[in-house]
Design an enzyme around this catalytic site. Sequence first.
Site, PDB file in Angstrom:
ATOM      1  N   LYS A 133     118.201 -43.044  16.622  1.00 55.60           N
ATOM      2  CA  LYS A 133     116.800 -42.620  16.432  1.00 55.60           C
ATOM      3  C   LYS A 133     116.165 -43.571  15.427  1.00 55.60           C
ATOM      4  O   LYS A 133     116.847 -44.109  14.561  1.00 55.60           O
ATOM      5  CB  LYS A 133     116.744 -41.196  15.875  1.00 55.60           C
ATOM      6  CG  LYS A 133     115.433 -40.496  16.138  1.00 55.60           C
ATOM      7  CD  LYS A 133     115.429 -39.865  17.513  1.00 55.60           C
ATOM      8  CE  LYS A 133     114.107 -39.245  17.870  1.00 55.60           C
ATOM      9  NZ  LYS A 133     114.242 -38.425  19.097  1.00 55.60           N
ATOM     10  N   ASP A 173     108.779 -40.723  20.883  1.00 55.92           N
ATOM     11  CA  ASP A 173     108.994 -39.416  20.264  1.00 55.92           C
ATOM     12  C   ASP A 173     107.630 -39.061  19.660  1.00 55.92           C
ATOM     13  O   ASP A 173     106.604 -39.582  20.124  1.00 55.92           O
ATOM     14  CB  ASP A 173     110.123 -39.484  19.209  1.00 55.92           C
ATOM     15  CG  ASP A 173     110.602 -38.108  18.763  1.00 55.92           C
ATOM     16  OD1 ASP A 173     111.394 -37.493  19.488  1.00 55.92           O
ATOM     17  OD2 ASP A 173     110.173 -37.619  17.695  1.00 55.92           O
TER      18      ASP A 173
HETATM   19  P1  NDP Z   1     103.663 -35.809  20.589  1.00 53.16           P
HETATM   20  O1  NDP Z   1     103.356 -36.750  19.490  1.00 53.16           O
HETATM   21  O2  NDP Z   1     103.196 -36.101  21.961  1.00 53.16           O
HETATM   22  O3  NDP Z   1     103.146 -34.347  20.203  1.00 53.16           O
HETATM   23  C1  NDP Z   1     103.585 -33.718  19.049  1.00 53.16           C
HETATM   24  C2  NDP Z   1     102.906 -32.359  18.959  1.00 53.16           C
HETATM   25  O4  NDP Z   1     103.531 -31.603  17.941  1.00 53.16           O
HETATM   26  C3  NDP Z   1     101.445 -32.449  18.586  1.00 53.16           C
HETATM   27  O5  NDP Z   1     100.768 -31.367  19.134  1.00 53.16           O
HETATM   28  C4  NDP Z   1     101.508 -32.359  17.072  1.00 53.16           C
HETATM   29  O6  NDP Z   1     100.320 -31.891  16.458  1.00 53.16           O
HETATM   30  C5  NDP Z   1     102.606 -31.351  16.896  1.00 53.16           C
HETATM   31  N1  NDP Z   1     103.238 -31.551  15.606  1.00 53.16           N
HETATM   32  C6  NDP Z   1     103.828 -32.701  15.163  1.00 53.16           C
HETATM   33  N2  NDP Z   1     104.272 -32.541  13.918  1.00 53.16           N
HETATM   34  C7  NDP Z   1     103.934 -31.274  13.575  1.00 53.16           C
HETATM   35  C8  NDP Z   1     104.119 -30.515  12.406  1.00 53.16           C
HETATM   36  N3  NDP Z   1     104.744 -31.036  11.337  1.00 53.16           N
HETATM   37  N4  NDP Z   1     103.671 -29.234  12.411  1.00 53.16           N
HETATM   38  C9  NDP Z   1     103.057 -28.706  13.502  1.00 53.16           C
HETATM   39  N5  NDP Z   1     102.830 -29.391  14.628  1.00 53.16           N
HETATM   40  C10 NDP Z   1     103.282 -30.656  14.670  1.00 53.16           C
HETATM   41  O7  NDP Z   1     105.265 -35.632  20.545  1.00 53.16           O
HETATM   42  P2  NDP Z   1     106.234 -35.095  21.692  1.00 53.16           P
HETATM   43  O8  NDP Z   1     105.568 -34.074  22.510  1.00 53.16           O
HETATM   44  O9  NDP Z   1     106.836 -36.284  22.345  1.00 53.16           O
HETATM   45  O10 NDP Z   1     107.397 -34.439  20.801  1.00 53.16           O
HETATM   46  C11 NDP Z   1     107.413 -33.053  20.467  1.00 53.16           C
HETATM   47  C12 NDP Z   1     108.831 -32.637  20.118  1.00 53.16           C
HETATM   48  O11 NDP Z   1     109.682 -32.868  21.244  1.00 53.16           O
HETATM   49  C13 NDP Z   1     109.488 -33.379  18.956  1.00 53.16           C
HETATM   50  O12 NDP Z   1     110.352 -32.500  18.277  1.00 53.16           O
HETATM   51  C14 NDP Z   1     110.322 -34.458  19.656  1.00 53.16           C
HETATM   52  O13 NDP Z   1     111.393 -34.891  18.850  1.00 53.16           O
HETATM   53  C15 NDP Z   1     110.807 -33.657  20.861  1.00 53.16           C
HETATM   54  N6  NDP Z   1     111.253 -34.443  22.008  1.00 53.16           N
HETATM   55  C16 NDP Z   1     110.451 -35.353  22.600  1.00 53.16           C
HETATM   56  C17 NDP Z   1     110.893 -36.036  23.725  1.00 53.16           C
HETATM   57  C18 NDP Z   1     110.012 -36.979  24.486  1.00 53.16           C
HETATM   58  O14 NDP Z   1     110.437 -37.429  25.553  1.00 53.16           O
HETATM   59  N7  NDP Z   1     108.815 -37.280  24.024  1.00 53.16           N
HETATM   60  C19 NDP Z   1     112.254 -35.840  24.251  1.00 53.16           C
HETATM   61  C20 NDP Z   1     112.988 -34.778  23.608  1.00 53.16           C
HETATM   62  C21 NDP Z   1     112.499 -34.139  22.508  1.00 53.16           C
HETATM   63  P3  NDP Z   1      99.364 -32.926  15.656  1.00 53.16           P
HETATM   64  O15 NDP Z   1      98.647 -33.678  16.722  1.00 53.16           O
HETATM   65  O16 NDP Z   1      98.475 -32.048  14.848  1.00 53.16           O
HETATM   66  O17 NDP Z   1     100.265 -33.782  14.813  1.00 53.16           O
HETATM   67  O1  2IT Z   2     114.519 -36.672  21.372  1.00 52.99           O
HETATM   68  C1  2IT Z   2     114.608 -37.312  22.450  1.00 52.99           C
HETATM   69  O2  2IT Z   2     115.499 -37.079  23.272  1.00 52.99           O
HETATM   70  C2  2IT Z   2     113.599 -38.328  22.721  1.00 52.99           C
HETATM   71  N1  2IT Z   2     112.671 -38.497  21.937  1.00 52.99           N
HETATM   72  C3  2IT Z   2     113.702 -39.180  23.946  1.00 52.99           C
HETATM   73  C4  2IT Z   2     114.703 -40.276  23.747  1.00 52.99           C
HETATM   74  C5  2IT Z   2     114.784 -41.288  24.853  1.00 52.99           C
HETATM   75  O3  2IT Z   2     115.504 -42.264  24.627  1.00 52.99           O
HETATM   76  O4  2IT Z   2     114.151 -41.140  25.908  1.00 52.99           O
END
Ligand code: NDP
Ligand code: 2IT
Length: 453
Positions: A133, A173
């Site tokens: 990461k 992420d």
């Molecule tokens: P995005 O940046 O697209 O969206 C993040 C969302 O979470 C936004 O709505 C943001 O709000 C909110 N958020 C972020 N930080 C906080 C906080 N401290 N408190 C409250 N709300 C918060 O990210 P993703 O959708 O890609 O990621 C969301 C989660 O999913 C994370 O935990 C990530 O690690 C996990 N994840 C993502 C993957 C991927 O493929 N993208 C794969 C697997 C897991 P704001 O706009 O106000 O910051």
């Molecule tokens: O938390 C996760 O699994 C991710 N942010 C996606 C990682 C990836 O390599 O697609």
Amino acid sequence: MSRGDEEQHVDLEGFMAGVERRNPGQSEFIQAVREVAEDIFDFIADKQEYHRWQILRRIAEPDRIVSFRVCWEDDNNCIRVQRGYRVQNNNAIGPYKGGIRFHPSVNESILKFLAFEQTFKNALTGLPMGGGKGGANFNPKGKSDGEVMRFCQSFMTELYRHIGADVDVPAGDIGVGGREIGYMFGQYKRITNQFTGVLTGKGREYGGSLIRPEATGYGAVYFMENMLKTRGDDIEGKTAVISGSGNVATHAAEKIVQLGGKVLTLSDSEGFIHDPDGITQEKIDWVKAHKTRRRGRISEYAQEYKNATFHAGARPWSVPCDLALPCATQNELLGDDARTLVKNGCVAVSEGANMPTDLDGVHVFKEAKLLYAPGKASNAGGVAVSGLEMSQNSARISWKEEQLQQLLKDIMLGIHESCREYGQRGDYVDYVRGANIAGFKKVADAMLAFGVV
Ligand code: NDP
Ligand code: 2IT
């Protein structure tokens, strides 16, 4: 006897005392290790090999951590200095693989917890990927495209020497989506003069895979469907509470709606919106356009859709629901939130985010025998399709959408079966235990084959 020798014979609490001593102040990392260690110590009680070769101790010590300065110039010609990182946790079963997070909260503890979790998650997918990461304490909010581009280029100017298609393959992420991946890929290609699958989540035009943007959210809902099926149930007609409004949350919402469920909430760091009419596909498209692409705030949803209400500074867990999907960030669902969900009759929780539920909340869900999937199992669809993007890039081909959709479903079902195999306890499946043990076993057995390295 030296300290190292003593640790050959420790119990769970002795092991955790060592982790706490070696990682002072790194609360997220310690939390993630404890959640895994609780199950692993039980599993390896009668398996001396894993003790003798100190497998968990070694997985809980990253192979390496790179930390570097990232300088860039903002639109006012001010020089800004950020801290970038890559944590390469474990490559026993494949190249390091895992996302990059740009958020002001990013620090070593958060990236170490994410890289540790990623190691188990990636093993669960069945694909050959190790765990890593990275990220930076850069806040993309309010930055111009030019500023984001200059930051990404500067970040990659250091990162490029630590990654590679067979070494370490980053992706998106929080705060890193298609735009950022494009800028970073462009800079990698420019510096190395190589066109390889060094990043995933790329645009379709330059080697990205179909369904990668949707994969995490869709996968989390497929996992929920698989859990419900074990009780002869499904998503049709169920109400769902979702947190977040980014990539994972909007695609989870989309799949819930496609499967006949009703989504009641979305959120961001400022609060949540509750729409009793249900957040339809049309409304999800509005959120995607408004929130994700124009980087607006979720509060504006309540101005657009008059029956919806905005709840500033709050999280959505008090809204009564059948299903809950935390899809924003770590530790966003605490013990009391878990108790509220259980009291309100919630039957299933599928985590789209990484470690959104704190340890107290995890114990509440386990005790209530809720269908509860930890992120390392339920959000693995994203990295799984990243793995499929790597395969397509290596073979220099593109697979069709139907083929990828089916592979995603198959992989999520496979993870569900692995969790059942190791997590079945009487008539209840402890998915946390199942995911921890199944992920651990695969990595541990590879490490045993290598000896002490
Ligand atoms: P995005 O940046 O697209 O969206 C993040 C969302 O979470 C936004 O709505 C943001 O709000 C909110 N958020 C972020 N930080 C906080 C906080 N401290 N408190 C409250 N709300 C918060 O990210 P993703 O959708 O890609 O990621 C969301 C989660 O999913 C994370 O935990 C990530 O690690 C996990 N994840 C993502 C993957 C991927 O493929 N993208 C794969 C697997 C897991 P704001 O706009 O106000 O910051
Ligand atoms: O938390 C996760 O699994 C991710 N942010 C996606 C990682 C990836 O390599 O697609």
